[in-house]
Motif scaffolding. Sequence first.
Motif, PDB file in Angstrom:
ATOM      1  N   TYR A  21       9.842   2.435   2.941  1.00  0.00           N
ATOM      2  CA  TYR A  21       9.289   3.396   2.000  1.00  0.00           C
ATOM      3  C   TYR A  21      10.414   4.304   1.527  1.00  0.00           C
ATOM      4  O   TYR A  21      11.193   4.779   2.350  1.00  0.00           O
ATOM      5  CB  TYR A  21       8.176   4.227   2.640  1.00  0.00           C
ATOM      6  N   ASN A  27      -2.560   0.525   1.164  1.00  0.00           N
ATOM      7  CA  ASN A  27      -3.315   1.694   0.732  1.00  0.00           C
ATOM      8  C   ASN A  27      -3.106   2.877   1.664  1.00  0.00           C
ATOM      9  O   ASN A  27      -3.489   4.011   1.354  1.00  0.00           O
ATOM     10  CB  ASN A  27      -4.808   1.363   0.670  1.00  0.00           C
ATOM     11  N   ASP A  28      -2.535   2.620   2.850  1.00  0.00           N
ATOM     12  CA  ASP A  28      -2.327   3.660   3.838  1.00  0.00           C
ATOM     13  C   ASP A  28      -1.033   4.416   3.520  1.00  0.00           C
ATOM     14  O   ASP A  28      -0.182   3.949   2.752  1.00  0.00           O
ATOM     15  CB  ASP A  28      -2.251   3.024   5.228  1.00  0.00           C
ATOM     16  N   THR A  29      -0.889   5.591   4.130  1.00  0.00           N
ATOM     17  CA  THR A  29       0.367   6.321   3.993  1.00  0.00           C
ATOM     18  C   THR A  29       1.472   5.599   4.770  1.00  0.00           C
ATOM     19  O   THR A  29       1.189   4.933   5.758  1.00  0.00           O
ATOM     20  CB  THR A  29       0.210   7.749   4.553  1.00  0.00           C
ATOM     21  N   PRO A  30       2.688   5.618   4.349  1.00  0.00           N
ATOM     22  CA  PRO A  30       3.210   6.446   3.263  1.00  0.00           C
ATOM     23  C   PRO A  30       3.165   5.788   1.887  1.00  0.00           C
ATOM     24  O   PRO A  30       3.462   6.431   0.888  1.00  0.00           O
ATOM     25  CB  PRO A  30       4.668   6.652   3.676  1.00  0.00           C
ATOM     26  N   TRP A  31       2.787   4.490   1.813  1.00  0.00           N
ATOM     27  CA  TRP A  31       2.850   3.800   0.519  1.00  0.00           C
ATOM     28  C   TRP A  31       1.747   4.290  -0.413  1.00  0.00           C
ATOM     29  O   TRP A  31       1.986   4.545  -1.578  1.00  0.00           O
ATOM     30  CB  TRP A  31       2.759   2.286   0.729  1.00  0.00           C
ATOM     31  N   SER A  32       0.517   4.403   0.109  1.00  0.00           N
ATOM     32  CA  SER A  32      -0.611   4.931  -0.665  1.00  0.00           C
ATOM     33  C   SER A  32      -0.627   4.348  -2.069  1.00  0.00           C
ATOM     34  O   SER A  32      -0.553   5.055  -3.073  1.00  0.00           O
ATOM     35  CB  SER A  32      -0.552   6.463  -0.721  1.00  0.00           C
ATOM     36  N   ASN A  80       6.853   3.837   9.916  1.00  0.00           N
ATOM     37  CA  ASN A  80       5.993   4.427   8.891  1.00  0.00           C
ATOM     38  C   ASN A  80       4.580   4.667   9.387  1.00  0.00           C
ATOM     39  O   ASN A  80       3.649   4.782   8.601  1.00  0.00           O
ATOM     40  CB  ASN A  80       5.973   3.537   7.649  1.00  0.00           C
ATOM     41  N   HIS A 124      -1.104   1.401  11.044  1.00  0.00           N
ATOM     42  CA  HIS A 124      -1.876   0.969   9.879  1.00  0.00           C
ATOM     43  C   HIS A 124      -2.922  -0.072  10.271  1.00  0.00           C
ATOM     44  O   HIS A 124      -2.722  -1.270  10.076  1.00  0.00           O
ATOM     45  CB  HIS A 124      -0.942   0.387   8.821  1.00  0.00           C
TER      46      HIS A 124
END
Length: 312
Positions: free
Chosen positions: A138, A163-168, A255, A258
């Motif tokens: 990321y 869809n999860d953080t940190p990519w969102s 990260n 997830h």
Amino acid sequence: MLHKDIRKLLLGGTAALSLAGFALPVLADDGAIRIAVAVPFADTLNDIIGSWHDWVSTHDGLNYTATAYTNANSVLFNQIISSSTSFYDLFFAVDTATPNNLFYNYTTYVSTPPFNYAIDGLALSSRSINVSASGLPYPLTGHLFIENPAVNPYGLAAYTLLNDTPWSAGFTTVAGPFAPNGANATQNDVYTFLTLSQEFTLQPKSRICRASSTAPYTAAWETTLIPRYVYEYYAEGGGSSDPNVPATVPTSDANGSHPFPNIVQAAIQINGTGSSAALQSFLNYLKGRTTYPNKPARDIIKSYCYRWAIGQ
């Protein structure tokens, strides 16, 4: 291991053996079945078919044969429901939703409920970027290929992870194609894209992992034919570059954790025209019933780094 969109394997035939002047009788063709199998499980199934055929011919004197027909999950489903008489006798799907759809909504084609046969993992792979230390970087740049999440559980797992953080990535519907953070995504079988030197793929663990013994096992990533870096994500959350770590003991990647839906896969009997005796023999072998020692099909499934799911 080279990918093939369609793999057909016919095991069996006739054989004769002479010993000390006596010729053993040639085995008759006692029964044949045809099996539809989604792409990720094709190699595993072909190994099971070979082991089953050798067992029944050696121990039972039967020449049961099976042909495995490999294609995309949705293609096989449409083939099954496209005719009043199914071509197939058994269907190994890549998910649980498709066999359940057949059982509840297409009763002409099936008469018994589906059963789970394996649980797979999700592996991040790259040929050019070292992902083994911390997983998907990321911010994400470059090309990322995932399965289509609308029809494929591996794609749904990747979709959930991204869809999860940190990519969102901000996906609001399970549909493709996607272009998260400038990346290109979604194909029916991302394994093929490894040959094109794409930056990242999220794909079935079973395609690139082999174990020398059953869990707790000694496993290794397939990096000989296609050099790559690999990192596994766990449905329970976390991940690891070590294929020996059981998914039930997740670790955290750089990260975060997830979690995503377990990649459970199911099979279902189809009302085909093959030999019912051969089909029952194969199912008994697959599930470790009757006289088959040590559950050989289970060991083959685990050797491809699946988790065993029959009986769950």
